[in-house]
Scaffold this motif. Structure first.
Motif, short mmCIF file in Angstrom:
data_model
loop_
_atom_site.label_atom_id
_atom_site.label_comp_id
_atom_site.label_asym_id
_atom_site.label_seq_id
_atom_site.Cartn_x
_atom_site.Cartn_y
_atom_site.Cartn_z
N ASN B 73 10.80 52.30 1.97
CA ASN B 73 10.75 51.06 1.95
C ASN B 73 9.58 50.57 1.73
O ASN B 73 8.26 50.85 2.12
CB ASN B 73 10.84 50.70 3.56
CG ASN B 73 10.69 49.19 3.98
OD1 ASN B 73 10.56 48.43 3.22
ND2 ASN B 73 10.65 48.88 5.33
N THR B 74 9.38 49.54 0.66
CA THR B 74 8.19 49.02 0.02
C THR B 74 7.69 47.81 0.46
O THR B 74 6.91 46.93 -0.23
CB THR B 74 8.27 49.09 -1.59
OG1 THR B 74 9.42 48.07 -2.11
CG2 THR B 74 8.60 50.41 -2.17
N ALA B 75 8.50 47.14 1.75
CA ALA B 75 8.10 45.81 2.23
C ALA B 75 6.86 45.88 3.13
O ALA B 75 6.88 45.68 4.29
CB ALA B 75 9.13 45.32 2.96
N ASN B 76 5.56 46.30 2.42
CA ASN B 76 4.68 46.28 3.23
C ASN B 76 3.44 45.70 2.16
O ASN B 76 3.75 45.20 1.05
CB ASN B 76 4.21 47.80 3.33
CG ASN B 76 4.10 48.79 2.27
OD1 ASN B 76 3.50 48.50 1.30
ND2 ASN B 76 5.07 49.81 2.25
N LEU B 100 6.89 68.71 -2.35
CA LEU B 100 7.65 67.57 -3.25
C LEU B 100 7.45 66.09 -2.68
O LEU B 100 7.62 66.05 -1.55
CB LEU B 100 8.84 68.01 -4.01
CG LEU B 100 9.69 67.19 -4.83
CD1 LEU B 100 10.57 68.42 -5.46
CD2 LEU B 100 10.46 66.42 -4.31
N ALA B 101 7.37 65.13 -3.52
CA ALA B 101 7.39 63.66 -3.18
C ALA B 101 8.31 62.76 -3.94
O ALA B 101 8.30 63.06 -5.12
CB ALA B 101 5.88 63.05 -2.75
N ARG B 102 8.65 61.67 -3.25
CA ARG B 102 9.23 60.35 -3.86
C ARG B 102 8.44 59.35 -3.67
O ARG B 102 7.82 59.05 -2.55
CB ARG B 102 10.65 60.30 -3.49
CG ARG B 102 11.05 59.06 -4.06
CD ARG B 102 12.37 58.44 -3.30
NE ARG B 102 12.92 57.47 -4.16
CZ ARG B 102 13.80 57.24 -4.75
NH1 ARG B 102 14.88 58.03 -4.72
NH2 ARG B 102 14.33 55.83 -5.11
N ILE B 103 7.88 58.75 -4.77
CA ILE B 103 7.07 57.56 -4.52
C ILE B 103 7.76 56.30 -5.10
O ILE B 103 8.05 56.39 -6.23
CB ILE B 103 5.69 57.85 -5.26
CG1 ILE B 103 5.11 59.39 -4.95
CG2 ILE B 103 4.79 56.66 -4.57
CD1 ILE B 103 4.00 59.50 -5.68
N ASP B 104 7.96 55.42 -4.29
CA ASP B 104 8.46 54.15 -4.53
C ASP B 104 7.64 52.97 -4.76
O ASP B 104 6.46 52.90 -4.05
CB ASP B 104 9.53 53.60 -3.51
CG ASP B 104 10.86 54.54 -3.52
OD1 ASP B 104 11.62 54.38 -4.49
OD2 ASP B 104 10.91 55.32 -2.76
N PHE B 105 7.51 52.01 -5.85
CA PHE B 105 6.70 50.95 -5.98
C PHE B 105 7.75 49.54 -6.16
O PHE B 105 8.81 49.64 -6.99
CB PHE B 105 6.14 51.11 -7.22
CG PHE B 105 5.15 52.22 -7.27
CD1 PHE B 105 5.93 53.53 -7.60
CD2 PHE B 105 3.97 52.43 -6.99
CE1 PHE B 105 5.06 54.65 -7.74
CE2 PHE B 105 3.02 53.34 -6.92
CZ PHE B 105 3.45 54.64 -7.40
N THR B 170 9.61 45.35 -12.52
CA THR B 170 10.93 45.91 -11.94
C THR B 170 10.44 47.03 -10.66
O THR B 170 9.36 47.40 -10.95
CB THR B 170 11.89 46.58 -12.89
OG1 THR B 170 11.11 47.49 -13.47
CG2 THR B 170 12.63 45.52 -13.71
N ASN B 171 11.34 47.57 -9.95
CA ASN B 171 10.93 48.50 -9.18
C ASN B 171 10.69 49.79 -9.88
O ASN B 171 11.01 49.83 -11.10
CB ASN B 171 11.92 48.96 -8.05
CG ASN B 171 12.25 47.97 -7.08
OD1 ASN B 171 11.29 47.13 -6.73
ND2 ASN B 171 13.33 47.94 -6.54
#
Lengths: 228, 228, 228, 228, 228, 228
Positions: B73-76, B100-105, B170-171
């Motif tokens: 959730n990137t709604a911050n 391991l990590a996932r990073i969303d933008f 875009t994301n």
């Protein structure tokens, strides 16, 4: 907060810990020694805690293991036998990064291709003649071999597949040092064809590019019931 | 001697242990694996023992973590989200030195300047375009930056301050490997201006050579109540 | 004393060094970074020095590797392809203890049983469905397996034999972090049956308890000329 | 093969090595000592080889560094000064995993928030009164502080942001041990606002949730020309 | 299965653990800190568990140790005194790989030949004049010595025999950093001639090539009753 | 830029490197192996570079050392002899963290009190009867002893003073594994009384609480000319 913890909590918490080993590592220790406590005998729970024994009750016997003068039994289909003295047998080895083994070979006995995932092995031949070898990783899968006689020393680098074959007509014996208190052993044939449960035959058929019958045959040979 | 230890001793000793982790390290393990036991559910005590689970009851699920296909959730206010799969979420990682990590933008989302005190990070961009950078230590405080597109890989050395900024419309998504089972994260702004309790404003005023009002303002922004 | 060293000494000494890598290790570095210098292009000598590049001439490109958006070529007999970004491809990884890979699978493609002698692997599935597994060491040669879908994460502990099999009808893709700058790969079938030179067939016949014909056949399949 | 290497190869190969340090690590050494050779004086090339000096020409001076009785110059805007004796100043420290520092404080002098990416710090106050603190990582960004007087000892764990502030009216002095031959220092304000080149102001504006003017002002304060 | 474990099991299991330290190591920690819990006060059992204290109840005092401004008592036959602040006194040092000491010397006081089996020592002289030295291993048993004055720094590499001798007419004081949370000390004379029980005099007579009377005399001097 | 470097630079730079070993460590290697290059024969400079030999020219002999079937010469005043196969004799051991030794004892022969600063030792008795022991550090200087017969295994923890004494009437032989490629040996009597140059007799007189004559006598016994 802690004060109010109900009594029955204790067994719960302890059993939640269940058994087995605290994560620990081979590098430099934090005290003179830390003799492992193997609480396996306590009331039927097989545990492998590697806590330190109270130094006050540690004795010389904690650093001692007898019996390597006795040849291992080589009356099996490979004609070899490894007696490994690791931390499970010699608790004083805990945290000290080394273990020792005696390897016996009947004539034409074989210590088959295997790896030690956590240790390099250095051997000295005490009796007999061994043909030994190891294979490097995928860069070139190069095979290095040597015939060793009494008094010869050879090194098998950590993680590489290696074997020792008695090419003499007499028994052979070697002693080995390994660079971990618990180097581990993965015998290739057993792990690939004799795992429990067996690896999906489609995987092995494709991996070894052989007929399913061959895979079938191999899996029968190495299923745990048929190993010896 | 031990025999005479009174019964009530047990709870006392156990509670003295209280909770939390046995010290352990990232280097080579001493057994095939040591699945962490997180006894946090036992009767309300939040513990973080990193004991090994009994190998007999270990299953494939101990090495498994689902759900990284779901965008964070990137709604911050920063427009980014990190989903870190470390030993706390994947107990099979214990003693194995990696996570391991996932990073969303979101568009223009920022993973703000931070350090990993216990790990190097290597990322691969799965979607979008990121402007990334890190700064070396005091010798020269040199900034290294790069614009990364889909399929590009970049490394952020252990302990150095770094950031990732979505400069596309875009994301963006990236996956990261980190060289510790628990690399840790220190977001600079949060640690400096949002610690709990706050750092003495005199220290920050002098350190950043700014007016007390600016420090005041920053501490309000980052106090834990106002972070999002 | 040194002053009188004759001029021709220099080439002698340098060539004595020959090539290849200074021994180095994965644990914590001694400086912010140490970008590896791979002097392989210097006048025909293939060297692999892992000296540090002068920090003054290090650029962001030393921490960068492009191209992982491109699927690896799976048109081979296994139907899989691993693109490993280790220190040889990304010199900035030197001393930092991590690397990254993209693994592609055609339908029914297999990444066959193999070990990484110097690294644990953590994967995340980006596309498709994989049946994965690993086998523990000789204590019990237990097989752990799991079917992974998009977004699922799985861990293969250091040194253990493992595989990934595309059981879906579409291509599959996974990204993997590995806990070494150079984890190494040993594909079991290649190392055992395709080493160069080949392992003595007597060893393999006895190790796998099969007919010499089978060993013959396998060695033909995996000799380096026939691998694809 | 080597014999035919042309003469001009040598300078090429050597210069390809260029300068700077062989990757090395803080754990246990492989010999009694390995005094670093800093060949920085050789004809203008600033190198930092950490080769071992020939033990035959090693002297006691290689393990010696004088001058820590002299107060560091605190006539700067922070009113503090760190004299770090690491491997660059004391070559005998090479491979031994430790270094030492003297820290001087004018009245109200500040050693501003910083991290050591490769070392824990333990200090003892020799003169004066210091208010010290460190902040934990993102789990809770907890601040731990203490007022230290002469003879008090305090520990700052590896990688965490910490500071020391002279809250007394007299000069203060502390000695510190650090757990690396080259622990590194990252002063937060310098690295974030004074990097070279500067970090994109959009990144800092978003990260610190402040007006661009504030970021502008801060970047001016900490650009390398204006630091003192 | 676990449910049926009888109640009395708990005390048994716990007491089997008895006391003392979990094996742990000096390299990089797995969390921000792991404050050691020394459960020595619990009902008379002297334990040395190095479990981590619950971070929620950790305070700044766990990283603090006061009192090094007080000179150690040098009224003993050697005229010296070492105050070592290791993990036993400063539990916050656990897992962090460093400790600190104050060493006091009366005029002509001696810190006699000793080794630290788990740490390098770096000292700075705070007052007085010390004649210091260390001896290399058997390759050449070379002695390196130096006279140190106020502000001078010197390094004693891990595991080597070293000493410090006050050759001035006034008291001397030094501070030392040591590269382990528990470096250990082996005073040669005490370990060789004052062990408990004593080493067989035949061994010492032969080792030191002296008359049995001399060994007798030395063993009397250093038996634990006569040390001071 | 590099092209314009003047020719005479090369010898200068190279000689600045002088000789001897790159710092390296015992933990996990970064490649399958790194066979040490000991360039000691090149034109009279005794070097000990531990560079890796080009893997292309590595052969099985690099992992091989012959001759341990030959008893060491025990015709010396101690009646013992250690043949250590470390990285200097077996270059394939480089980076692999282990070495091996054969120890011979004449009747009543003694391997006198010594430490290995970088390794734990595990021995197995091949012939004869040994009385062995080690002493813990200053906490209690406790002596642990055991009489070992053929086939018995014993461990001497890293850094602790230990000895082996042939209490039988026949020759004795033991094999030992040591947990470092170069564990080092410090024979106490030699290092303390036979260093070069000798330790100041005032230091030894005070340390051992003996008459100056005794120290004089001991220093004569162990000066390097008189050792055998």
């Amino acid at each position: 907060m802690m004060r109010s913890a109900p009594k029955y909590l204790v067994p719960v918490a302890l059993l939640a810990l269940a058994c087995t080993l605290v994560s620990a590592y081979d590098p430099s220790p934090l005290q003179d020694f830390c003799v492992a406590i193997n609480s396996s005998t306590s009331a039927g729970i097989v545990c492998e805690w590697k806590f330190c024994k109270d130094p006050k009750v540690v004795t010389a016997n904690d650093f001692f293991f007898p019996g390597l003068q006795i040849p291992g039994n080589t009356a099996n289909r490979l004609g070899s036998n490894v007696t490994l003295v690791n931390v499970d047998k010699l608790p004083g080895l805990n945290t000290l990064g080394i273990s020792l083994a005696r390897i016996d070979f009947a004539p034409y006995g074989l210590n088959p291709p295997h790896t030690h995932p956590r240790g390099t092995e250095i051997i000295v031949v005490a009796e007999g003649t061994l043909y030994v070898g190891f294979v490097t990783s995928n860069t070139d899968n190069k095979l290095f071999t040597k015939v060793l006689n009494k008094g010869d020393v050879f090194v098998f680098p950590i993680g590489l597949i290696h074997f020792q074959f008695n090419v003499g007509k007499t028994n052979a014996v070697a002693f080995a040092g390994l660079s971990s208190q618990n180097p581990g052993v993965i015998t290739i044939a057993n792990a690939v064809f004799g795992s429990n449960p067996p690896i999906n035959p489609d995987v092995l058929t494709k991996a070894f590019q052989v007929d399913k019958n061959v895979v079938n045959y191999l899996q029968k040979q190495f299923c745990s019931d048929n190993r010896n």
